[in-house]
Write an enzyme that holds these catalytic residues in place. Structure first.
Site, PDB file in Angstrom:
ATOM      1  N   ASP A 133     -20.534 -43.453  42.978  1.00 38.41           N
ATOM      2  CA  ASP A 133     -20.003 -42.639  44.208  1.00 38.41           C
ATOM      3  C   ASP A 133     -18.774 -41.767  43.632  1.00 38.41           C
ATOM      4  O   ASP A 133     -18.152 -42.483  42.639  1.00 38.41           O
ATOM      5  CB  ASP A 133     -19.481 -43.572  45.323  1.00 38.41           C
ATOM      6  N   SER A 134     -18.496 -40.836  44.112  1.00 40.00           N
ATOM      7  CA  SER A 134     -17.362 -40.051  43.756  1.00 40.00           C
ATOM      8  C   SER A 134     -16.148 -40.501  44.248  1.00 40.00           C
ATOM      9  O   SER A 134     -14.942 -40.350  43.737  1.00 40.00           O
ATOM     10  CB  SER A 134     -17.511 -38.251  43.743  1.00 40.00           C
TER      11      SER A 134
ATOM     12  N   PHE B  72     -24.823 -42.103  45.516  1.00 38.16           N
ATOM     13  CA  PHE B  72     -23.784 -41.783  46.719  1.00 38.16           C
ATOM     14  C   PHE B  72     -23.957 -43.026  47.663  1.00 38.16           C
ATOM     15  O   PHE B  72     -24.380 -43.435  48.765  1.00 38.16           O
ATOM     16  CB  PHE B  72     -24.637 -40.833  47.537  1.00 38.16           C
TER      17      PHE B  72
ATOM     18  N   ARG C  72     -31.788 -48.882  55.370  1.00 37.30           N
ATOM     19  CA  ARG C  72     -31.145 -49.712  54.373  1.00 37.30           C
ATOM     20  C   ARG C  72     -32.189 -51.232  54.462  1.00 37.30           C
ATOM     21  O   ARG C  72     -32.483 -51.537  53.046  1.00 37.30           O
ATOM     22  CB  ARG C  72     -29.876 -50.605  54.788  1.00 37.30           C
TER      23      ARG C  72
ATOM     24  N   ALA D 168     -21.838 -37.363  41.094  1.00 34.23           N
ATOM     25  CA  ALA D 168     -23.255 -37.904  40.843  1.00 34.23           C
ATOM     26  C   ALA D 168     -24.173 -36.870  39.879  1.00 34.23           C
ATOM     27  O   ALA D 168     -24.862 -37.417  39.225  1.00 34.23           O
ATOM     28  CB  ALA D 168     -24.056 -37.999  42.204  1.00 34.23           C
TER      29      ALA D 168
ATOM     30  N   CYS E  39     -29.371 -35.550  55.089  1.00 33.87           N
ATOM     31  CA  CYS E  39     -28.976 -35.561  56.314  1.00 33.87           C
ATOM     32  C   CYS E  39     -28.405 -34.249  56.885  1.00 33.87           C
ATOM     33  O   CYS E  39     -27.591 -34.326  57.751  1.00 33.87           O
ATOM     34  CB  CYS E  39     -27.593 -36.728  56.321  1.00 33.87           C
TER      35      CYS E  39
ATOM     36  N   ASP F 198     -28.614 -40.622  48.393  1.00 31.77           N
ATOM     37  CA  ASP F 198     -28.510 -40.555  50.010  1.00 31.77           C
ATOM     38  C   ASP F 198     -27.285 -39.821  50.063  1.00 31.77           C
ATOM     39  O   ASP F 198     -26.120 -40.000  50.262  1.00 31.77           O
ATOM     40  CB  ASP F 198     -27.987 -41.902  50.547  1.00 31.77           C
TER      41      ASP F 198
HETATM   42  N1  SAH Z   1     -25.646 -44.390  51.262  1.00 32.34           N
HETATM   43  C1  SAH Z   1     -24.469 -44.801  52.007  1.00 32.34           C
HETATM   44  C2  SAH Z   1     -23.706 -43.543  52.594  1.00 32.34           C
HETATM   45  C3  SAH Z   1     -23.639 -42.148  51.839  1.00 32.34           C
HETATM   46  S1  SAH Z   1     -22.761 -41.264  52.221  1.00 32.34           S
HETATM   47  C4  SAH Z   1     -24.553 -45.934  52.896  1.00 32.34           C
HETATM   48  O1  SAH Z   1     -25.613 -46.331  53.145  1.00 32.34           O
HETATM   49  O2  SAH Z   1     -23.498 -46.295  53.583  1.00 32.34           O
HETATM   50  C5  SAH Z   1     -22.372 -40.022  50.854  1.00 32.34           C
HETATM   51  C6  SAH Z   1     -21.448 -40.478  49.982  1.00 32.34           C
HETATM   52  O3  SAH Z   1     -21.623 -39.662  48.745  1.00 32.34           O
HETATM   53  C7  SAH Z   1     -20.100 -40.678  50.354  1.00 32.34           C
HETATM   54  O4  SAH Z   1     -19.705 -42.016  50.145  1.00 32.34           O
HETATM   55  C8  SAH Z   1     -19.277 -39.722  49.153  1.00 32.34           C
HETATM   56  O5  SAH Z   1     -18.139 -40.314  48.794  1.00 32.34           O
HETATM   57  C9  SAH Z   1     -20.318 -39.519  48.349  1.00 32.34           C
HETATM   58  N2  SAH Z   1     -20.199 -38.330  47.753  1.00 32.34           N
HETATM   59  C10 SAH Z   1     -19.955 -37.003  47.937  1.00 32.34           C
HETATM   60  N3  SAH Z   1     -20.010 -36.132  47.071  1.00 32.34           N
HETATM   61  C11 SAH Z   1     -20.266 -36.842  45.895  1.00 32.34           C
HETATM   62  C12 SAH Z   1     -20.604 -36.386  44.591  1.00 32.34           C
HETATM   63  N4  SAH Z   1     -20.660 -35.261  44.311  1.00 32.34           N
HETATM   64  N5  SAH Z   1     -20.799 -37.438  43.630  1.00 32.34           N
HETATM   65  C13 SAH Z   1     -21.021 -38.634  44.224  1.00 32.34           C
HETATM   66  N6  SAH Z   1     -20.796 -39.064  45.270  1.00 32.34           N
HETATM   67  C14 SAH Z   1     -20.458 -38.268  46.181  1.00 32.34           C
END
Ligand code: SAH
Length: 393
Positions: free
Chosen positions: A247-248, A225, A209, A277, A337, A297
């Protein structure tokens, strides 16, 4: 103690201090070890190799705890935890954050134990039957080694099924509020410890970050995300011109908004989108929207090697859209990840995405999980997070 004897030629990994013994490597088991109890491990030549915890139901039948003849007791756990604390001291002094990972399972020689520290609270995840078996001793050892009394367990993970364990959450010791506030990179974040993704915060992205924020000054940033706004808050703190977070999860975006407010950033030029997303990125492409920085992410699309093919398509899709949404000279900051996806394959997927988007791009930086999520030289499988910072012409 019960004993496990390996097949001829199957002792090589243990001799190299790899912590996993798969069921196929075992020739015979002497006695009837309970799930999670300790076993002595011997090679086919009857040479003593070490002591591990027996996982009756898992393909990973034994997880090695030591390669010496020693007592496994409160002292043993306290020593291992203290070593993990010492390993992190210099990094903690460098960053001065109030939350980090204290114990990273196999990499800290405690297979299946994850402990995250949030201020004066520890959040524990137990992923192996061996750790579950010794939960009481480990909780006591954590209190002794850290001096922290407040411990919460977040073992609400379905992977525990593989170990024959039920999901479980609850206070192990002391008092733990559902919500707390931490500081990271000088920013304030609300963390829900009790009802949230992971143990409440994606600590593995802590250093990334910070690195990513350097690219956001005076830029229009799309953070996909976003979870509770991690990369977005840093971008705002580093004077981004505009930030769009996707974010979803409604809860994630609600928390991201609260975090934004907590840091007293202006609401102007901020857009929060609760959407899938894949759909949101397509819509923005169709609207011909453009950004200077796109951050991707996503969650773990490939938890194991078996999921790689399907996951590769998903990674390719979002990265292709990411490149298309970038202005010339724009920066794509993209992560995976997925432990099941190699660094090389991830880079190839991103390369294919750039090609299909008609973009020429170069790698400026390669990223990985932070130093509080270390990778043991004996356990390369511990490396799971990879990231690329790419510049598009
Ligand atoms: N970048 C963040 C962590 C991301 S974790 C940080 O620094 O804290 C992944 C995220 O993706 C989660 O919040 C989850 O709710 C979201 N997510 C999962 N599937 C998704 C989708 N299809 N579309 C949008 N968001 C999604």
């Amino acid at each position: 103690m019960n004993k496990v004897f390996l097949k001829p030629g199957k002792d090589k990994a243990v001799i190299r201090h790899h912590p996993w013994i798969f069921s196929g490597a075992i020739n015979s088991v002497e006695g009837n070890p309970a799930n999670g109890s300790l076993v002595e491990v011997y090679g086919s030549d009857k040479a003593f190799l070490g002591i591990g915890a027996y996982s009756q139901y898992s393909q990973i039948r034994v997880r090695m705890w030591t390669f010496e003849k020693e007592e496994i007791n409160l002292d043993f756990f306290q020593k291992r935890i203290s070593l993990a604390i010492i390993r992190r001291q210099s990094v903690q002094e460098m960053y001065q954050d109030s939350a980090w990972r204290l114990i990273h399972a196999e990499s800290d020689q405690l297979p299946g134990l994850i402990v995250d520290q949030y201020n004066d609270i520890l959040v524990v995840q137990i992923l192996s039957s061996g750790i579950e078996y010794y939960k009481r001793e480990i909780t006591e050892a954590l209190i002794r080694a850290t001096g922290i009394q407040n411990i919460y367990e977040r073992s609400d993970l379905d992977v525990r099924k593989l170990e024959g364990l039920e999901e479980h959450s609850g206070v192990l010791s002391g008092i733990v509020p559902a919500e707390i506030e931490i500081t990271e990179g000088g920013f304030r974040f609300i963390v829900n410890l009790v009802n949230s993704q992971k143990t409440g915060f994606y600590l593995d992205q802590r250093i990334n970050r910070r690195i990513s924020a350097n690219y956001c000054k005076n830029k229009e940033v799309l953070n996909v995300f976003s979870f509770s706004g991690g990369f977005s808050i840093y971008a705002a703190g580093f004077s981004a011109k505009k930030i769009v977070s996707v974010d979803s999860s409604q809860e994630a975006i609600d928390l991201a908004k609260r975090n934004h407010g907590l840091n007293k950033f202006s609401e102007e030029n901020n857009e929060w989108i609760i959407a899938d997303a894949f759909k949101a990125l397509r819509k923005m492409r169709d609207q011909d929207r453009k950004f200077d920085v796109v951050i991707l992410d996503p969650p773990k699309f490939a938890p194991t090697v078996a999921h790689v093919e399907k996951a590769a398509r998903a990674y390719k899709d979002i990265n292709l859209l990411g490149f298309k949404l970038l202005n010339p000279g724009g920066i794509l900051i993209t992560f995976s990840c997925s432990g099941g996806l190699s660094d090389a394959l991830f880079q190839k997927i991103v390369a294919d995405a750039a090609l299909d988007a008609g973009a020429y791009a170069i790698i400026l930086e390669k990223l990985s999980q932070g130093p509080d999520h270390p990778v043991s030289l004996n356990f390369p499988e511990g490396a799971y997070l990879k990231g690329l910072i790419c510049l598009k012409n």
